[in-house]
Write an enzyme that holds these catalytic residues in place. Structure first.
Site, short mmCIF file in Angstrom:
data_model
loop_
_atom_site.label_atom_id
_atom_site.label_comp_id
_atom_site.label_asym_id
_atom_site.label_seq_id
_atom_site.Cartn_x
_atom_site.Cartn_y
_atom_site.Cartn_z
N GLU A 143 -2.41 -13.49 23.32
CA GLU A 143 -2.73 -12.20 23.97
C GLU A 143 -3.51 -12.47 25.25
O GLU A 143 -4.55 -13.13 25.22
CB GLU A 143 -3.58 -11.39 22.96
CG GLU A 143 -3.98 -10.04 23.46
CD GLU A 143 -5.06 -9.39 22.56
OE1 GLU A 143 -5.20 -9.76 21.38
OE2 GLU A 143 -5.77 -8.52 23.09
N THR A 191 7.32 7.77 32.93
CA THR A 191 7.61 6.32 32.88
C THR A 191 7.16 5.58 34.14
O THR A 191 7.15 4.35 34.15
CB THR A 191 9.13 6.06 32.72
OG1 THR A 191 9.79 6.57 33.87
CG2 THR A 191 9.67 6.72 31.47
N CYS A 384 -28.17 -9.77 7.66
CA CYS A 384 -28.82 -10.62 8.66
C CYS A 384 -30.15 -10.00 9.08
O CYS A 384 -31.09 -10.02 8.28
CB CYS A 384 -27.88 -10.89 9.82
SG CYS A 384 -28.34 -12.42 10.67
N GLY A 386 -30.90 -7.06 8.94
CA GLY A 386 -31.14 -6.06 7.90
C GLY A 386 -31.87 -6.67 6.70
O GLY A 386 -32.73 -6.04 6.09
N HIS A 510 -23.33 -13.12 7.27
CA HIS A 510 -22.53 -11.95 7.67
C HIS A 510 -21.28 -11.85 6.80
O HIS A 510 -20.22 -12.35 7.18
CB HIS A 510 -22.10 -12.08 9.13
CG HIS A 510 -23.22 -11.94 10.10
ND1 HIS A 510 -23.52 -10.75 10.72
CD2 HIS A 510 -24.11 -12.85 10.55
CE1 HIS A 510 -24.56 -10.94 11.53
NE2 HIS A 510 -24.94 -12.19 11.45
N GLU A 512 -19.40 -9.46 6.42
CA GLU A 512 -18.37 -8.61 7.04
C GLU A 512 -17.31 -9.42 7.78
O GLU A 512 -16.19 -8.95 7.98
CB GLU A 512 -19.02 -7.59 7.99
CG GLU A 512 -19.61 -8.12 9.29
CD GLU A 512 -21.05 -8.63 9.17
OE1 GLU A 512 -21.48 -8.96 8.03
OE2 GLU A 512 -21.73 -8.72 10.21
#
Ligand code: GLN
Length: 538
Positions: A143, A191, A384, A386, A510, A512
């Protein structure tokens, strides 16, 4: 002979069209057909990595197993594909230039003038092909960040042009992601911006093979004909990407439009095996048809930009789905919390997450949130910073160490319950110098964390400089806050819990970053379960 084939993804007309989600969705479909695939993101900014960026700039900084601080799109790749990425999956212009300049200083260019072409473009080409060397991939999706026409993207576009020529059209193709704006006055999709953006790409010597068109309305046959004719793209390769209800619908929308099929046909790869998306669909149907809801407060100081907490939010979605639960996130600014507001802001929540972060802003509000969760027996998940805040709160409000703090916030605190790690004390450079990536942790069996994981040995990802100060460990344990997870070598405290509370868990790592659609993270699953119990459901 087997060779790795490349799919380059460029963006036109405007930024923020969701190239990362399209790339991840395509990768998902190819993976579901049995191909081994990975994704790479090239970012055209001069930072060496996003580790030094404020989350307000580009959202969350994502961290890989090998400790790379990367763009948040890598999080999407991992969540969609359920395979880890690494340093090689994210390259910035800063890293490219640094490598070239280092080579120049070493004298590697043998007296030549060092230039953007060929030296910078050669370095880009080398980085793009680095992932191939492992031999692990049939397909690599690359990408290109930014929008076609940006000055900073030019060397990347030139590198892609050269690679397309060198590899041949059976081995590499370009997908151009573009926008069809809708004019409500005339009721039309337009377009022209796409035509211009394709023209600009062609001026750089690249003719896109596939157009993926972001749109709010269905793309008619007439528009497809027009785009095909004016953009030199086969009609079957004009792919509609209509606004989706959730990002997790996009692979299915792309499947309906035949994106994966066109890609494989153009690259002369077999389409015999149809995609097996059974597990993905299972997740989607649970996610879309929850039997209950929970209200979760997310306390942070960057809540104005939800992307700052992307992985946490996605983790609650994964954990919600396995619990048949819709998770409603309440975004709560830590600076808005004080003794006067905390009750009104947090009452009614079934669970509270205190988010990661750096520096003193909003700290006192976070401490108020922890105190509220602790005193009202609301499931609490500290990540972390937190977790560190939970330690500070306990020291101040339970152990009467009134000025307890982290030395990050107050160097002169009399009770440095969170302190700079000793190996950090000699570090002055900010970039890439935290305790990063995967580290071991061992859990005590008698803990909420163990109950969630079902085993005691873990590897989780980190990004921090400060740690629980073991000097105070005994005092905390006597007062009821326990360390239940440690790094087995250094004894660094990885997980803390409060025993006389339904679910109060703080983690230095972490979790997450490791939650995926197919493998929701056990701690998030456990936390949502506890929130359901708190609501009176489980
Ligand atoms: N600022 C804290 C530290 O460096 C916490 C970091 C975080 O939350 N990622 O230790």
């Amino acid at each position: 002979m087997h060779r790795t084939k490349y799919i380059f993804v460029t963006g036109g007309v405007t930024s923020s069209l969701g190239k990362g989600i399209i790339a991840a969705s395509l990768a998902k479909l190819l993976q579901a057909r049995g191909y081994r695939v990975t994704i790479q993101k090239l970012d055209p900014y001069l930072n060496i990595d996003p580790g030094t960026l404020n989350p307000y700039e580009h959202g969350e900084c994502y961290v890989t197993n090998d400790g790379a601080e990367t763009d948040l799109d890598l999080g999407h790749y991992e969540r969609f594909l359920d395979t880890p990425t690494s340093q090689a999956n994210n390259v910035t212009t800063g890293r490219i230039y640094q490598a070239v300049i280092d080579k120049e200083r070493r004298g590697d260019f043998l007296g030549k003038t060092v230039q953007i072409i060929p030296h910078i473009t050669d370095e880009i080409k080398y980085r793009i092909q680095l992932l191939e060397q492992s031999g692990d991939y049939d397909l690599i999706i690359t990408e290109i960040g930014g929008t076609i026409g940006d000055i900073e993207s030019l060397p990347y576009v030139e590198a892609v042009r050269q690679l397309m020529w060198e590899m041949g059209r059976e081995n590499a193709l370009v997908i151009h992601l573009t926008l069809l704006p809708y004019l409500s006055t005339t009721g039309e999709l337009k377009t022209k911006p796409t035509q211009h953006s394709v023209k600009m790409l062609m001026e750089s010597g690249i003719s896109p093979d596939i157009l993926v068109c972001r749109t709010e309305h269905h793309v008619t046959d007439e528009i497809r004909n027009k785009l095909a004719l004016f953009c030199n793209v086969e009609k079957r390769a004009i792919i509609e990407s209509i606004d989706a209800e959730t990002i997790y619908d996009v692979p299915l929308l792309m499947l309906d439009e035949g994106l994966d099929r066109v890609v494989l046909e153009k690259l002369k790869l077999s389409t015999a095996q149809s995609p097996d998306l059974s597990k993905w669909n299972e997740f989607l149907s649970k996610f879309k048809n929850p039997s209950q809801t929970v209200e979760i407060g997310l306390i942070g100081k960057y809540v104005e930009l939800h992307d700052s907490y992307k992985s946490i939010v996605e983790s609650t979605i994964h954990a919600g789905a396995v619990n048949d639960t819709k998770v409603n996130i309440h975004w709560i600014h830590s600076e808005d919390l004080n003794s006067d507001t905390v009750k009104a802001e947090l009452t009614g929540l079934h669970g509270i997450i205190v988010a990661p972060g750096f520096g003193p802003r909003g700290i006192e509000g976070k401490i108020k949130a922890v105190q509220f969760a602790r005193e009202h027996q609301i499931p609490f998940f500290g990540i972390c910073l937190g977790m560190q805040i939970a330690v500070i709160e306990y020291a101040r409000n339970v152990m009467h160490m009134n000025e307890a703090n982290s030395t990050e916030m107050d160097e002169n605190t009399p009770f440095s319950v969170i302190d700079l790690m000793s190996e950090q004390k000699t570090i002055t450079n900010k970039g890439g110098t935290m305790r990063l990536g995967e580290w071991d942790c061992e859990l005590l069996h008698d803990s909420k964390a163990y109950a969630a994981y079902g085993h005691s040995k873990l590897k989780e990802r980190h990004r921090h400089r400060y740690e629980f100060n073991n000097k105070f460990l005994q005092a905390f344990e006597q007062a009821g806050l326990q360390a239940v997870g440690f790094n087995p070598e250094t004894r660094l405290v990885e997980v803390i819990e409060i025993r006389n509370h339904p679910w109060f868990v703080g983690v230095q790592f972490h979790p997450e970053y490791k939650s995926t659609v197919l493998n929701p993270h056990p701690l998030f699953v456990g936390f949502i379960k506890a929130a359901l119990v708190n609501k009176g459901i489980k």
